[in-house]
Design an enzyme around this catalytic site. Structure first.
Site, PDB file in Angstrom:
ATOM      1  N   ASP A   8       0.834  -1.169   0.061  1.00 54.24           N
ATOM      2  CA  ASP A   8      -0.139  -0.016   0.052  1.00 54.24           C
ATOM      3  C   ASP A   8       0.863   1.273  -0.178  1.00 54.24           C
ATOM      4  O   ASP A   8       1.995   1.367   0.548  1.00 54.24           O
ATOM      5  CB  ASP A   8      -0.965   0.050   1.101  1.00 54.24           C
ATOM      6  CG  ASP A   8      -1.336   1.305   1.591  1.00 54.24           C
ATOM      7  OD1 ASP A   8      -2.384   1.643   0.695  1.00 54.24           O
ATOM      8  OD2 ASP A   8      -1.494   1.767   2.456  1.00 54.24           O
ATOM      9  N   ASP A  10      -0.153   5.323   0.742  1.00 54.93           N
ATOM     10  CA  ASP A  10      -0.466   6.107   1.893  1.00 54.93           C
ATOM     11  C   ASP A  10      -0.530   5.562   3.171  1.00 54.93           C
ATOM     12  O   ASP A  10      -1.305   4.721   3.431  1.00 54.93           O
ATOM     13  CB  ASP A  10      -1.610   6.931   1.697  1.00 54.93           C
ATOM     14  CG  ASP A  10      -1.321   7.779   0.063  1.00 54.93           C
ATOM     15  OD1 ASP A  10      -0.808   8.875   0.397  1.00 54.93           O
ATOM     16  OD2 ASP A  10      -1.717   7.107  -0.786  1.00 54.93           O
ATOM     17  N   ASP A 212      -2.267  -0.599   6.107  1.00 48.70           N
ATOM     18  CA  ASP A 212      -2.885   0.277   7.188  1.00 48.70           C
ATOM     19  C   ASP A 212      -4.299   0.551   7.120  1.00 48.70           C
ATOM     20  O   ASP A 212      -4.716   1.085   8.123  1.00 48.70           O
ATOM     21  CB  ASP A 212      -2.064   1.565   7.043  1.00 48.70           C
ATOM     22  CG  ASP A 212      -2.599   2.541   6.208  1.00 48.70           C
ATOM     23  OD1 ASP A 212      -2.848   3.845   6.537  1.00 48.70           O
ATOM     24  OD2 ASP A 212      -2.607   2.197   4.742  1.00 48.70           O
TER      25      ASP A 212
END
Length: 272
Positions: A8, A10, A212
């Site tokens: 991922d 960001d 996240d």
């Protein structure tokens, strides 16, 4: 030894200022030297990600739009999925009880109906930005995904409305606390990574992945080694409680973990 590493962007690979740290870039190059395939699995648009890859001189596959597109290292599209036109039409033309702003993504880019300079901070490094347009005039047959950006509690209430209206015709997910996304049915980073792995002659068990947010849930839960950021959404940590938490993106925790994994694979890892 994992043969494919999926990241991922960001809140995971990128630091809070949305930049890639030097330590992170260095360890990504180390992975390629070990012949480990890289893929960036992100909600960001492929136009933005191609620009970033060119800047960083990295060789990687791209899973963009939260699994709606997969591109090869050379830019070839090997998978694509758009929202059902009836879903896009309903979301675009209905009145929703929310203060959140609406954003539409298709192959031309990022479209929205109002200026919001704060949203551009996350894209300052790449220069990618939205186009102001009348969203009601966008062709419903060419919409990749629709995002709502705003207060988290407001978005939670909006999700209830969208669920009631769309039912099983769309996949809803939080890509961040302040971003709720409407995606095609069955479309997520995990399903896209399965397509890419199969094309490369691998299985998901051959993959490791880092994330996240809730839009990383399917990917992290399906690979041989899923790793959660210390700054992750609490919902993600709760749903995947069996997975390790490695540290915060501000400290380039991904690079910290990977250097340990490459240099001391037989020793336990302690988060930075």
């Amino acid at each position: 030894m994992a043969r494919l590493a999926a990241f991922d962007m960001d809140g995971t690979l990128l630091m809070p200022d949305h930049r890639l740290g030097d330590n992170t870039l260095s360890v990504l190059k180390r992975l390629r030297e070990r012949d480990i395939t890289l893929t960036f699995a992100t909600g960001r648009h492929v136009l933005e990600m191609r620009h970033l890859l060119d800047k960083l001189a990295l060789d990687a596959f791209l899973i963009t739009g939260n699994g709606t597109r997969i591109h090869t290292n050379e830019g070839e599209v090997i998978y694509r999925q758009d929202l059902d036109p009836s879903v896009a039409e309903q979301v675009l033309h209905s009145r929703w009880d929310t203060r959140a702003s609406m954003h539409v993504f298709n192959d031309t880019g990022w479209l929205t109906g109002q200026e919001d300079p704060l949203l551009l901070k996350a894209h300052a490094y790449s220069g990618f930005r939205y186009q102001i347009t009348d969203l009601r005039r966008i062709p419903a047959h060419a919409v990749t995904k629709i995002c709502f950006c705003g207060d988290h509690d407001d978005l939670r209430r909006l999700r209830i409305q969208l669920n009631e209206a769309l039912g099983v015709r769309a996949h809803l997910t939080f890509s961040a606390f302040d971003c709720l996304e409407v995606l095609p049915v069955g479309c997520n980073k995990g399903s896209a990574l399965a397509v890419l792995s199969d094309r490369l002659g691998l299985t998901l068990n051959d993959c490791m992945a880092f994330g996240d947010a809730m839009n990383d849930r399917e990917m992290l839960g399906s690979v041989g080694r899923g790793l959660i950021m210390g700054n992750a959404m609490p919902q993600l940590i709760a749903e995947l409680a069996h997975l390790p938490v490695i540290g915060h993106c501000r400290n380039e925790a991904v690079s910290h973990f990977l250097n340990h994994w490459l240099d001391k694979p037989d020793l336990p890892y302690s988060p930075e």
